[in-house]
Design an enzyme around this catalytic site. Structure first.
Site, mmCIF file in Angstrom:
data_model
loop_
_atom_site.group_PDB
_atom_site.id
_atom_site.type_symbol
_atom_site.label_atom_id
_atom_site.label_comp_id
_atom_site.label_asym_id
_atom_site.label_seq_id
_atom_site.Cartn_x
_atom_site.Cartn_y
_atom_site.Cartn_z
ATOM 1 N N LYS A 136 -52.806 10.800 -49.579
ATOM 2 C CA LYS A 136 -51.475 9.813 -49.716
ATOM 3 C C LYS A 136 -51.453 9.354 -51.342
ATOM 4 O O LYS A 136 -49.996 9.445 -51.769
ATOM 5 C CB LYS A 136 -51.607 8.652 -48.801
ATOM 6 N N HIS A 273 -39.526 49.129 -28.146
ATOM 7 C CA HIS A 273 -38.779 48.036 -28.085
ATOM 8 C C HIS A 273 -38.884 46.804 -27.093
ATOM 9 O O HIS A 273 -38.134 46.401 -26.379
ATOM 10 C CB HIS A 273 -37.188 48.420 -28.245
#
Length: 509
Positions: A136, A273
């Protein structure tokens, strides 16, 4: 300038050398517990955190760094006068570098036979708090959670006495990614036996590899894996030869493996596919492969093969005659590997527990702005109901179930025609069910007389029965449940076709 560092690590890789280098640059070292001892044994003058806080480590080490002197030193904004005044009033010295990595929660839960108590004891509290505090305040504080970053940070300190903002920013981002991953693992472990879905969803994955590209060359792609053992999935496979797997290889291979799990007898699945183009079972894997190849020798070109038995030499001889992208099997004999050695681009994947199924698994579909989650489709048939005057023979029923296993894994609307546990025609992904059937029939190179047909969902009209009859289909399996079921049943009765309802639909989109 970095003048004071706090070091407390579980992964002690390279930490002594890093701390020594910091000390030589005049950085004061604070440390805790086992890390402090290791550093002092290594010749580093490390100060115990308890000497700074004036409060001893307690509760078996659960409490040691949760103290204002520590977090004030990390979180103070250096160019805020009030913050600096508070530090002076409270006799708090700033901490400029925080080096933390966390209790080994992941490693603990992956151990065989680990108890809930052991797992909970390896949930780090102080570590994430210090990491988040430092991250932070990254405008002023450097934070490291990965030993791989020691070198870069040390190099910058040597050159400038501090790290640059860009480095601190990247390291802070890395911290929040790391603590998020850590907390998500804990939440997943504690919730592993819970049924249903919660109000929020947190998922975490670990990178396996960057891929050359996605479905198309202009798309960037990466492959991540779930944490822990994932038997029966591609992430557990060992690549024995061939090029790096592509995005499409991985996607197709996953489809092949999911379909293969439906079968126990020797079976080969060919995928193109994401749709099956040839599936067959046989007395052995040699027969199964030959039948799968003959099912559609055109579409198998450039396809993915998954087999649930060891690939032997004579099967390899057959396989090498066609261009395949990937072959996945529980193993390959030495003879088979020698045969495939001439095709170095062919990817061979050894997956020992190839048919293993996860007890609890979810299926995810990303949509714009959200995520769809559902249980993995593990079921097949709710109840067999013969709804026609004509009853299927025992052999027909075997083929019907075989076909229904396959149609479950074909993109909807889906139709599959089968005979002798071999696909003869597959009709995937049409917006109309009759089109799926017509395409399957039109593109098949087989005599369909005496075949059976599976549909992933019910027939809204009798047109599919009419087309199937003309093609030579003798039995049909479908979920049932249409308001017009009666029309299809009557059409079957007129034409002498057996029809079976399963009570379970299998849409796949």
């Amino acid at each position: 300038m970095i003048k004071r560092a706090l070091i407390s690590v579980s992964d002690k890789t390279g930490i002594v050398d890093f701390a020594k280098a910091l000390s030589k640059l005049g950085v004061e070292i604070l440390s805790t517990g086992g890390t402090a001892k290791l550093l002092r044994d290594g010749g580093v003058n490390a100060i115990d955190v308890s000497d700074v806080t004036g409060f001893p480590e307690c509760l078996d080490g659960r409490v040691k760094t949760l103290h204002p002197v520590i977090h004030g030193g990390i979180l103070a904004i250096r160019d805020n006068e009030e913050h600096q005044k508070t530090l002076q009033q409270q006799n708090i010295t700033p901490i400029d570098l925080v080096v933390i990595n966390l209790y080994p929660f992941k490693e603990t839960i992956l151990k065989e036979g680990v108890t809930m108590e052991e797992a909970i004891e390896n949930i780090d509290i102080g570590g994430p708090t210090m990491l988040r505090s430092a991250a932070k305040n990254h405008k002023f504080v450097t934070v490291i959670t990965d030993p791989k970053d020691y070198g870069k940070v040390l190099e910058e300190i040597k050159e400038a006495g501090d790290t640059c903002f860009a480095t601190r920013y990247d390291l802070a981002l890395k911290v929040f990614q790391h603590t998020s991953h850590y907390d998500t693992l804990i939440a997943a472990y504690l919730g592993k036996d819970k049924e249903g879905f919660g109000d929020t969803l947190t998922l975490t994955y670990e990178k396996v590899q960057d891929l050359r590209y996605g479905e198309n060359p202009h798309q960037q792609a990466v492959f991540y894996r779930e944490v822990g053992l994932q038997p029966g999935t591609l992430v557990e496979g060992i690549q024995l030869q061939g090029k790096e797997l592509s995005f499409n290889n991985i996607n197709d291979a996953n489809g092949a493996l999911e379909l293969l799990k439906e079968f126990e007898e020797p079976t080969v699945v060919a995928i193109k596919h994401t749709n099956p183009c040839g599936v067959a079972s046989g007395e052995d894997i040699y027969e199964a492969y030959n039948k799968a190849f003959e099912a559609d020798p055109l579409s198998i070109f450039g396809g993915i093969i998954a087999a649930n038995q060891v690939i032997d030499g004579r099967t390899a001889e057959k396989m090498k005659d066609v261009f395949l992208e990937v072959i996945i099997a529980p193993d390959f004999t030495e003879e088979a590997l020698k045969i495939f050695n001439d095709k170095q681009n062919l990817r061979l994947i050894k997956l020992t527990n190839i048919t293993a199924k996860k007890e609890k698994a979810i299926d995810m579909k990303k949509v714009a702005g959200g995520l769809l989650i559902q249980d993995v489709n593990k079921e097949l048939i709710k109840e067999i109901e013969i709804v026609t005057e004509k009853k299927p023979t025992e052999k027909m029923m075997e083929d019907l179930v075989f076909a229904f296993k396959i149609v479950k894994h074909v993109k909807s609307n889906a139709i599959v025609l089968v005979k002798d546990k071999q696909t003869l025609a597959v009709g995937p992904g049409q917006t109309s069910r009759i089109w799926a059937l017509q395409n399957a029939i039109k593109n098949s190179t087989h005599d369909l007389e005496g075949s059976v047909m599976a549909s992933d969902a019910f027939f809204p009209f009798s047109d599919c029965v009419d087309a199937a009859f003309k093609a030579g289909v003798k039995a049909i399996i479908q979920p049932g449940g249409s308001l017009n079921d009666k029309l299809s049943v009557e059409a079957c009765n007129e034409k002498g076709i057996a029809m079976v309802f399963t009570g379970m639909r299998h849409f796949k989109h």
